[in-house]
Design a protein around this motif. Structure first.
Motif, PDB file in Angstrom:
ATOM      1  N   GLU A 127       0.856  -1.439   0.272  1.00 23.77           N
ATOM      2  CA  GLU A 127      -0.088   0.282   0.012  1.00 23.77           C
ATOM      3  C   GLU A 127       0.826   1.060   0.237  1.00 23.77           C
ATOM      4  O   GLU A 127       1.420   1.791   0.768  1.00 23.77           O
ATOM      5  CB  GLU A 127      -0.587  -0.298   0.728  1.00 23.77           C
ATOM      6  N   ASN A 128       0.611   2.240  -0.834  1.00 29.96           N
ATOM      7  CA  ASN A 128       1.790   3.564  -1.202  1.00 29.96           C
ATOM      8  C   ASN A 128       3.385   2.806  -1.190  1.00 29.96           C
ATOM      9  O   ASN A 128       3.378   4.224  -0.444  1.00 29.96           O
ATOM     10  CB  ASN A 128       0.427   4.456  -0.306  1.00 29.96           C
ATOM     11  N   GLY A 129       3.472   1.870  -1.512  1.00 27.26           N
ATOM     12  CA  GLY A 129       4.785   2.433  -1.641  1.00 27.26           C
ATOM     13  C   GLY A 129       5.276   1.103   0.022  1.00 27.26           C
ATOM     14  O   GLY A 129       6.826   1.514   0.246  1.00 27.26           O
ATOM     15  N   VAL A 130       4.516   0.764   0.855  1.00 27.19           N
ATOM     16  CA  VAL A 130       4.732   0.455   1.803  1.00 27.19           C
ATOM     17  C   VAL A 130       4.040  -1.420   1.910  1.00 27.19           C
ATOM     18  O   VAL A 130       3.252  -0.980   1.169  1.00 27.19           O
ATOM     19  CB  VAL A 130       4.391   0.891   3.004  1.00 27.19           C
ATOM     20  N   LEU A 131       5.601  -2.152   1.847  1.00 30.88           N
ATOM     21  CA  LEU A 131       5.027  -3.587   2.445  1.00 30.88           C
ATOM     22  C   LEU A 131       4.306  -4.156   3.930  1.00 30.88           C
ATOM     23  O   LEU A 131       5.365  -4.089   4.674  1.00 30.88           O
ATOM     24  CB  LEU A 131       5.709  -5.142   1.416  1.00 30.88           C
ATOM     25  N   HIS A 132       3.279  -3.855   3.862  1.00 27.37           N
ATOM     26  CA  HIS A 132       2.424  -4.386   4.832  1.00 27.37           C
ATOM     27  C   HIS A 132       2.830  -6.318   6.035  1.00 27.37           C
ATOM     28  O   HIS A 132       1.852  -6.392   4.244  1.00 27.37           O
ATOM     29  CB  HIS A 132       1.581  -3.647   5.914  1.00 27.37           C
ATOM     30  N   LEU A 133       3.078  -6.997   6.385  1.00 27.37           N
ATOM     31  CA  LEU A 133       2.908  -8.304   6.259  1.00 27.37           C
ATOM     32  C   LEU A 133       2.585  -8.216   8.089  1.00 27.37           C
ATOM     33  O   LEU A 133       3.630  -8.292   8.776  1.00 27.37           O
ATOM     34  CB  LEU A 133       4.376  -9.208   6.973  1.00 27.37           C
ATOM     35  N   VAL A 134       1.502  -9.351   8.264  1.00 27.50           N
ATOM     36  CA  VAL A 134       1.499  -9.512   9.912  1.00 27.50           C
ATOM     37  C   VAL A 134       1.283 -10.671   9.695  1.00 27.50           C
ATOM     38  O   VAL A 134       0.580 -11.482   9.191  1.00 27.50           O
ATOM     39  CB  VAL A 134      -0.406  -9.175   9.382  1.00 27.50           C
ATOM     40  N   VAL A 135       2.572 -11.340  10.828  1.00 35.70           N
ATOM     41  CA  VAL A 135       3.051 -12.291  10.629  1.00 35.70           C
ATOM     42  C   VAL A 135       2.373 -12.927  11.947  1.00 35.70           C
ATOM     43  O   VAL A 135       2.685 -12.397  13.184  1.00 35.70           O
ATOM     44  CB  VAL A 135       4.606 -12.207  10.768  1.00 35.70           C
ATOM     45  N   PRO A 136       1.177 -14.089  12.059  1.00 29.87           N
ATOM     46  CA  PRO A 136       1.211 -15.031  12.940  1.00 29.87           C
ATOM     47  C   PRO A 136       2.174 -15.557  13.268  1.00 29.87           C
ATOM     48  O   PRO A 136       3.103 -16.304  13.188  1.00 29.87           O
ATOM     49  CB  PRO A 136      -0.161 -15.625  12.950  1.00 29.87           C
ATOM     50  N   LYS A 137       2.135 -15.697  14.687  1.00 31.89           N
ATOM     51  CA  LYS A 137       2.921 -16.413  16.040  1.00 31.89           C
ATOM     52  C   LYS A 137       2.952 -17.636  15.935  1.00 31.89           C
ATOM     53  O   LYS A 137       1.320 -17.851  15.461  1.00 31.89           O
ATOM     54  CB  LYS A 137       3.613 -16.035  17.244  1.00 31.89           C
ATOM     55  N   ALA A 138       3.161 -18.725  16.207  1.00 31.01           N
ATOM     56  CA  ALA A 138       2.956 -20.851  15.716  1.00 31.01           C
ATOM     57  C   ALA A 138       1.878 -20.407  16.836  1.00 31.01           C
ATOM     58  O   ALA A 138       2.223 -19.563  17.956  1.00 31.01           O
ATOM     59  CB  ALA A 138       4.142 -21.225  15.655  1.00 31.01           C
ATOM     60  N   GLU A 139       1.185 -21.122  17.115  1.00 31.32           N
ATOM     61  CA  GLU A 139       0.301 -21.272  18.207  1.00 31.32           C
ATOM     62  C   GLU A 139       0.936 -21.952  19.661  1.00 31.32           C
ATOM     63  O   GLU A 139       0.623 -21.609  20.856  1.00 31.32           O
ATOM     64  CB  GLU A 139      -0.689 -23.011  17.981  1.00 31.32           C
ATOM     65  N   ALA A 140       1.664 -22.713  19.526  1.00 31.75           N
ATOM     66  CA  ALA A 140       2.887 -23.119  20.411  1.00 31.75           C
ATOM     67  C   ALA A 140       3.318 -22.363  21.148  1.00 31.75           C
ATOM     68  O   ALA A 140       3.690 -22.289  22.948  1.00 31.75           O
ATOM     69  CB  ALA A 140       3.894 -24.087  19.854  1.00 31.75           C
ATOM     70  N   VAL A 141       3.156 -21.219  20.978  1.00 32.06           N
ATOM     71  CA  VAL A 141       4.143 -19.990  21.446  1.00 32.06           C
ATOM     72  C   VAL A 141       3.461 -18.600  21.829  1.00 32.06           C
ATOM     73  O   VAL A 141       3.895 -17.860  22.911  1.00 32.06           O
ATOM     74  CB  VAL A 141       5.561 -19.346  20.515  1.00 32.06           C
ATOM     75  N   ARG A 142       2.447 -18.538  20.721  1.00 32.99           N
ATOM     76  CA  ARG A 142       1.178 -18.024  21.887  1.00 32.99           C
ATOM     77  C   ARG A 142       0.698 -17.980  22.956  1.00 32.99           C
ATOM     78  O   ARG A 142       1.005 -18.776  23.345  1.00 32.99           O
ATOM     79  CB  ARG A 142       0.057 -17.906  21.508  1.00 32.99           C
ATOM     80  N   PRO A 143       1.328 -16.737  23.538  1.00 35.77           N
ATOM     81  CA  PRO A 143       0.429 -16.856  25.588  1.00 35.77           C
ATOM     82  C   PRO A 143      -0.985 -17.263  25.174  1.00 35.77           C
ATOM     83  O   PRO A 143      -1.968 -17.270  24.915  1.00 35.77           O
ATOM     84  CB  PRO A 143       0.362 -15.042  25.857  1.00 35.77           C
TER      85      PRO A 143
END
Length: 152
Positions: A127-143
């Protein structure tokens, strides 16, 4: 101090001094030390944010076409590859580059998160020259919130 517009003879550019030739050589051929993030001197500045369940990565990529981007996830790392194209004017005949602050070429950045990531659910948006990545943590390491029960 007033600036004056200087007109130059177009044939004068063909006859540069030795010093100008050496300066141009160093400007065009200087190899920057490898910083571990880019190749060919193409910068891809990045901001990384951590939330409890995911990471958000924002990479500044002005002028990069979405079809030239490749995002690859493996284990706890994410690699972004792409290509920055130079303006078409540089392909024309008889063009003298007077100044070039950015270069074109292929680039790659690898980000190591430390925790495993969920590669199946990564969201990538340019978007507008910026790459946005939403990277979920693996289930095993989520609080996880553990409900404490009262003993009877």
């Amino acid at each position: 101090m007033a600036r004056e517009l200087m007109l130059r003879d177009p044939f004068d550019a063909a006859f540069m001094t030795l010093r100008e030739a050496i300066d141009r050589l160093f400007d065009q051929a200087f190899v920057r030390p490898f910083d571990g993030f880019t190749t060919l001197g193409v910068a891809a500045p990045v901001n990384i944010y951590e939330l409890p369940d995911r990471y958000h990565v924002a990479i500044l990529l002005p002028g990069v076409r979405p079809d030239s981007l490749e995002v690859q996830a493996l284990g706890s790392s994410l690699t972004i590859r792409g290509e920055v194209a130079l303006p078409e004017i540089e392909n024309e005949k008889n063009v003298a580059v007077l100044r070039r602050d950015w270069t074109g070429g292929r680039f790659a950045r690898t980000i190591e998160f430390g925790d495993p990531i969920d590669a199946e659910h990564i969201d990538a948006r340019l978007e507008n020259g910026v790459l946005h990545l939403v990277v979920p943590k693996a289930e095993a390491v989520r609080p996880r919130v553990i409900k404490v029960q009262v003993a009877r």
